[in-house]
Design an enzyme around this catalytic site. Structure first.
Site, short mmCIF file in Angstrom:
data_model
loop_
_atom_site.label_atom_id
_atom_site.label_comp_id
_atom_site.label_asym_id
_atom_site.label_seq_id
_atom_site.Cartn_x
_atom_site.Cartn_y
_atom_site.Cartn_z
N CYS A 1 23.06 4.86 2.82
CA CYS A 1 23.88 4.56 1.65
C CYS A 1 23.03 3.71 0.71
O CYS A 1 22.58 2.62 1.10
CB CYS A 1 25.13 3.79 2.09
SG CYS A 1 26.17 3.24 0.74
N ASN A 2 22.80 4.21 -0.49
CA ASN A 2 21.98 3.47 -1.45
C ASN A 2 22.63 2.13 -1.82
O ASN A 2 21.96 1.11 -1.95
CB ASN A 2 21.81 4.28 -2.73
CG ASN A 2 20.99 5.52 -2.53
OD1 ASN A 2 19.80 5.55 -2.80
ND2 ASN A 2 21.62 6.58 -2.04
N CYS B 1 22.62 8.53 -4.69
CA CYS B 1 23.78 8.25 -3.84
C CYS B 1 23.81 9.38 -2.82
O CYS B 1 23.65 10.55 -3.17
CB CYS B 1 25.05 8.25 -4.68
SG CYS B 1 26.58 8.32 -3.71
N THR B 2 24.02 9.02 -1.56
CA THR B 2 23.91 10.03 -0.51
C THR B 2 25.06 11.04 -0.51
O THR B 2 24.98 12.07 0.16
CB THR B 2 23.81 9.36 0.88
OG1 THR B 2 24.90 8.43 1.02
CG2 THR B 2 22.50 8.63 1.04
N HIS B 3 26.09 10.77 -1.27
CA HIS B 3 27.16 11.78 -1.39
C HIS B 3 26.70 12.96 -2.28
O HIS B 3 27.17 14.09 -2.10
CB HIS B 3 28.42 11.19 -2.04
CG HIS B 3 29.29 10.41 -1.09
ND1 HIS B 3 28.93 9.19 -0.58
CD2 HIS B 3 30.53 10.69 -0.58
CE1 HIS B 3 29.91 8.75 0.20
NE2 HIS B 3 30.88 9.63 0.22
N1 DGL Z 1 27.09 7.04 -0.50
C1 DGL Z 1 26.98 5.80 -1.19
C2 DGL Z 1 25.57 5.61 -1.78
O1 DGL Z 1 24.64 6.20 -1.36
C3 DGL Z 1 27.98 5.45 -2.23
C4 DGL Z 1 29.37 5.96 -2.26
C5 DGL Z 1 30.37 4.87 -2.57
O2 DGL Z 1 30.50 4.47 -3.75
O3 DGL Z 1 30.96 4.40 -1.61
O4 DGL Z 1 25.34 4.87 -2.68
#
Ligand code: DGL
Length: 277
Positions: free
Chosen positions: A75-76, A188-190
């Site tokens: 998660c970034n 962002c990993t999403h």
């Molecule tokens: N997946 C998370 C990232 O890489 C962020 C998603 C969130 O806002 O929770 O930053």
């Protein structure tokens, strides 16, 4: 328990870390993996840094108590908020974070204009700003930031091809294309689960050729393998196994959601447990 047979813990605010886990499975097929989604507290990207740091420390403690030999903060936003704290807390444990791939983007952009899609919190972090300023100075590349409010939540609930998600994407991508961006960093990993939709939004916004997309999932897996493979440490599990307990997942959100996502994106059906921490 020999250190090589202990699991690796992978953590994200939600399902985003699965975009990293898929590469870890490919590069480290012999490893047991524990995945922790803090979906009950998502989005991290729009929360205070201290809150995200505290959640990340909680998650790390949970995974360390489950005997993990290494942690991947997939998660970034959590990496920017807490990786320094985790490394102080667990100095013996290899801890791998993720950060937006500005360096590979700078190496391939031709227009010297790179778009960075990430959460507000990642873009505001000192860690990101330092990286951006150093690279901009060294390469002459302009990094154009785009905070993507709402996007991770849409992906989290499986809205990949919905009209709403596409509207959001057009809103975020069109201004980048207008500024001659030819490379987009997924910070962002999403977002890797929307790569195709991001490419399409760029073309619809008038990009003259297909946009280059930078996702750091694969380099993170390679880095993790290298860290575990440090000569003589015995931490890497090089045997490819085929055991049913190879992967287990935990969530502070809905178990059905995480199960469906594992199945939909990775074709996997690990046991998913609900936890409260
Ligand atoms: N997946 C998370 C990232 O890489 C962020 C998603 C969130 O806002 O929770 O930053």
């Amino acid at each position: 328990m020999h250190s090589h047979s202990k699991p690796i813990g992978i953590f994200d605010s939600g399902i985003g870390g699965l975009s990293v886990l898929r590469h870890i499975q490919r590069y480290l097929p012999g490893e047991d993996l524990l995945y922790f989604a803090d979906s009950g507290f998502l989005p991290y990207g729009e929360k205070q840094r201290d809150f995200v740091a505290e959640r990340t420390l909680n998650a790390a403690r949970f995974l360390i108590e489950k005997n993990c030999k290494a942690l991947v903060i997939a998660c970034n936003t959590a990496t920017a908020a807490a990786i320094h704290l985790l490394r102080i807390q667990y100095p013996e444990t290899p801890i791998i974070g993720v950060e937006p791939g500005l360096k590979p983007a700078a190496a391939i952009t031709k227009s010297k204009q790179v778009g960075v899609l990430a959460t507000e919190s990642t873009l505001k972090s000192e860690k990101f700003r330092l990286l951006r300023d150093q690279l901009a100075l060294a390469t002459g590349v302009r990094f154009i930031e785009q905070a993507c409010a709402g996007l991770a939540e849409h992906i989290e609930i499986g809205q990949i091809d919905s009209g709403n998600t596409n509207l959001l994407l057009m809103r975020y991508i069109a201004p980048l294309i207008e500024q001659n961006v030819d490379t987009i960093v997924l910070g962002c990993t999403h977002y890797p689960f929307l790569s195709e939709q991001i490419s399409n939004a760029a073309l619809e916004s008038g990009a003259s050729e297909p946009i280059r997309i930078i996702d750091t999932g694969e380099p993170v897996a390679i880095h993790l393998k290298r860290k575990l493979d440090v000569a003589g440490s015995g931490a890497l599990n090089a045997q490819a196994k085929n055991r049913p307990d190879l992967l287990a997942a935990f969530t502070t959100g809905r178990t059905e959601l995480l199960s469906e996502t594992f199945h939909k994106f990775l074709g996997l059906q690990p046991p998913v447990n609900q936890i409260t921490i």
